[in-house]
Design a protein around this motif. Sequence first.
Motif, PDB file in Angstrom:
ATOM      1  N   ALA A 228       0.841  -1.200   0.000  1.00 13.70           N
ATOM      2  CA  ALA A 228       0.000   0.000   0.000  1.00 13.70           C
ATOM      3  C   ALA A 228       0.882   1.258   0.000  1.00 13.70           C
ATOM      4  O   ALA A 228       0.648   2.200   0.746  1.00 13.70           O
ATOM      5  CB  ALA A 228      -0.963  -0.010   1.184  1.00 13.70           C
ATOM      6  N   ALA A 229       1.902   1.272  -0.858  1.00 11.86           N
ATOM      7  CA  ALA A 229       2.812   2.421  -0.971  1.00 11.86           C
ATOM      8  C   ALA A 229       2.016   3.693  -1.231  1.00 11.86           C
ATOM      9  O   ALA A 229       1.162   3.721  -2.113  1.00 11.86           O
ATOM     10  CB  ALA A 229       3.802   2.180  -2.107  1.00 11.86           C
ATOM     11  N   ARG A 230       2.298   4.745  -0.445  1.00 12.90           N
ATOM     12  CA  ARG A 230       1.601   6.017  -0.637  1.00 12.90           C
ATOM     13  C   ARG A 230       2.183   6.809  -1.785  1.00 12.90           C
ATOM     14  O   ARG A 230       1.516   7.614  -2.421  1.00 12.90           O
ATOM     15  CB  ARG A 230       1.734   6.862   0.632  1.00 12.90           C
ATOM     16  N   PHE A 231       3.488   6.591  -2.031  1.00 18.40           N
ATOM     17  CA  PHE A 231       4.201   7.437  -2.987  1.00 18.40           C
ATOM     18  C   PHE A 231       4.887   6.566  -4.031  1.00 18.40           C
ATOM     19  O   PHE A 231       5.291   5.444  -3.734  1.00 18.40           O
ATOM     20  CB  PHE A 231       5.259   8.270  -2.253  1.00 18.40           C
ATOM     21  N   PRO A 232       5.052   7.095  -5.259  1.00 16.69           N
ATOM     22  CA  PRO A 232       5.769   6.328  -6.269  1.00 16.69           C
ATOM     23  C   PRO A 232       7.205   6.043  -5.821  1.00 16.69           C
ATOM     24  O   PRO A 232       7.884   6.945  -5.350  1.00 16.69           O
ATOM     25  CB  PRO A 232       5.743   7.235  -7.506  1.00 16.69           C
ATOM     26  N   PHE A 316      -5.303  10.273   2.519  1.00 15.96           N
ATOM     27  CA  PHE A 316      -5.626   9.246   1.567  1.00 15.96           C
ATOM     28  C   PHE A 316      -4.802   9.573   0.332  1.00 15.96           C
ATOM     29  O   PHE A 316      -4.985  10.639  -0.259  1.00 15.96           O
ATOM     30  CB  PHE A 316      -7.115   9.457   1.272  1.00 15.96           C
ATOM     31  N   TYR A 317      -3.899   8.716  -0.057  1.00 15.35           N
ATOM     32  CA  TYR A 317      -2.941   9.072  -1.090  1.00 15.35           C
ATOM     33  C   TYR A 317      -3.313   8.497  -2.446  1.00 15.35           C
ATOM     34  O   TYR A 317      -3.949   7.453  -2.518  1.00 15.35           O
ATOM     35  CB  TYR A 317      -1.546   8.616  -0.672  1.00 15.35           C
ATOM     36  N   VAL A 318      -2.934   9.191  -3.478  1.00 12.01           N
ATOM     37  CA  VAL A 318      -3.106   8.690  -4.835  1.00 12.01           C
ATOM     38  C   VAL A 318      -1.712   8.399  -5.368  1.00 12.01           C
ATOM     39  O   VAL A 318      -0.873   9.291  -5.438  1.00 12.01           O
ATOM     40  CB  VAL A 318      -3.796   9.725  -5.741  1.00 12.01           C
ATOM     41  N   ASN A 319      -1.454   7.144  -5.688  1.00 10.03           N
ATOM     42  CA  ASN A 319      -0.122   6.748  -6.133  1.00 10.03           C
ATOM     43  C   ASN A 319      -0.180   6.282  -7.579  1.00 10.03           C
ATOM     44  O   ASN A 319      -0.786   5.260  -7.881  1.00 10.03           O
ATOM     45  CB  ASN A 319       0.406   5.630  -5.230  1.00 10.03           C
TER      46      ASN A 319
END
Lengths: 337, 337
Positions: A228-232, A316-319
């Motif tokens: 569930a990585a938040r960031f690229p 809530f992140y968009v990756n």
Amino acid sequence: MESMSDFRKDAVTGRCVIMRTERMFKPGAYRVDKHQKQSQTCPFCPGKEAMTPGEIFALGRQAGAERDSGGWKIRVVPNRYAAVTPDAGPTEKSKGFYESAPAFGRHEVIVDHTAHDLEMADFDLEQLELVLRTYRERWRDASRAAGLRYAMIFKNFGQQAGASLEHTHSQLVALPFVPSRAADEIDGGARYFSEKNSCAWCDDRHSAQERGLEVFANKHFAVICPYAARFPFETHIVPVVHASDFTTLTDDAIPDLAAALKEILSRLKRLLDDPPYNFIIHSASLDMPIVSGFHWHIEIIPKLVRTAAFEWGTGFYVNPTPPEQAAEYLRGGAIQA
Amino acid sequence: MESMSDFRKDAVTGRCVIMRTERMFKPGAYRVDKHQKQSQTCPFCPGKEAMTPGEIFALGRQAGAERDSGGWKIRVVPNRYAAVTPDAGPTEKSKGFYESAPAFGRHEVIVDHTAHDLEMADFDLEQLELVLRTYRERWRDASRAAGLRYAMIFKNFGQQAGASLEHTHSQLVALPFVPSRAADEIDGGARYFSEKNSCAWCDDRHSAQERGLEVFANKHFAVICPYAARFPFETHIVPVVHASDFTTLTDDAIPDLAAALKEILSRLKRLLDDPPYNFIIHSASLDMPIVSGFHWHIEIIPKLVRTAAFEWGTGFYVNPTPPEQAAEYLRGGAIQA
């Protein structure tokens, strides 16, 4: 010396803010940052020791050498613009509807190399081992102090990642309580353990390889992209054997951690065009360091995207890059369009 | 049409990530962003309606005019690069240790003015009222849809604040659950109410003036700097009379909200050298919109500082400008060094 900041607590969310009260930034000060040029006299360079507050710790000087003199390989000093300070004293006060308290804690700068311009990916392994020994030593020292409940060590590399001084350095912050995001992680790990009778990070590490999330591993450490990585290209370094507390890092594991850190930072540098990044060492709380439901680890986050309102509002992140693809790319393969 | 993204849930923290799975960003794509130049054909400009997905809503055209034609004053279209989509369907699935689900929801772009280069601070009041009516209409529409539990409207202004297109616009996101940070705020407000039998935001607003935290107010809205502001010059617009749900905004309050929004955006622009900013409208959940313990409000965050590892690791912000000073400065006074 007076307290330089206050903790302030939001009455609704319980969210804490460290509010600087003595060194107020005027609006113009925020703008300077954009065009920042380093002055020619860097306080972290050898020979400029007098420019920093008095040193707390150092490695590399010959026996008998004086404190705050040259000849060091690593040097730890109080942060001149500390977010928290030991001088505030471990008391707490509350003011009716609002709550605030002096910002007690430790905020130390670890000058991790004498070379002004060298980034950590390019340190030699010997220096990286000294860095890790220093981290462990300062963390252990914080854990022995009265009134401190949580510590973290982190590195901001590059202005876009929040580094305000160019000379390579890391920071330790120790606080009189466990901050909410850290508590979420610690509580979540404990809950997971109570449900499954195993450690979430151990489970994660075991399944990483079959899921294509492992970048590489050595005897003591695995480097993975979390599911569930938040960031690229977010990447974690995880001890292979369960360990909840960073200070239990053993001497024989240090060379492997130095090698893993150098390898992943070098790959990020080479494959992602030398991005700014943050890394953070996550460990259990200082007052309950040895637990089955937490596993210390290092989170490395290259700063490739900007966090916008949607993320702030929701947590809530968009990756845009799935970790399976990131791991494949970091293993050396080409990323698929 | 297939789902374009998945929700992924972190097993430890419960933190959710929207993972794009079909429109993968290659590493190079992140770099382009740095040197971004707007193409000459902006899809949000009048005459380029065919460049966007088919329109959902518009204001300002003459009766009988065709959808996706010119003559509009405000136009709402699906986000071409939606984080969530109605096509995913409101189902949920789980996969053993990991959890994921298709990213169901709505992600709409509100093109809030025809003028490519005009920033919201410079809209006239009539246009701002149309913008607010559109916000309310789209929010109401989301609240009537099956399977949606939370909505937010936000604006990213300036590349540093995450805006990927230059042409002025806002966004609505609606989700099938209440994201964790929003839930923290909603739950915290309910807890506060159950303890004190009053609304935290009402209490806050009442004490703002005596604490020097009010910037200005009109009949329906107060503009304040919050006591535990996370960011320098963070400012909130709060309804004077208790209201938990944005969709209950009445027609007679709209001119006051337009005036308050224009005034504070103009002061931030003038006094802080036209900073990038985000604003976010926080409201109660769609399935429990009318509650005593929540109070809808708009949070405006000028992007003056970069969030670094310390904030990421702890969820704990360091704010160099106390809100008392920020409010004084925004009231027109000079800030004290």
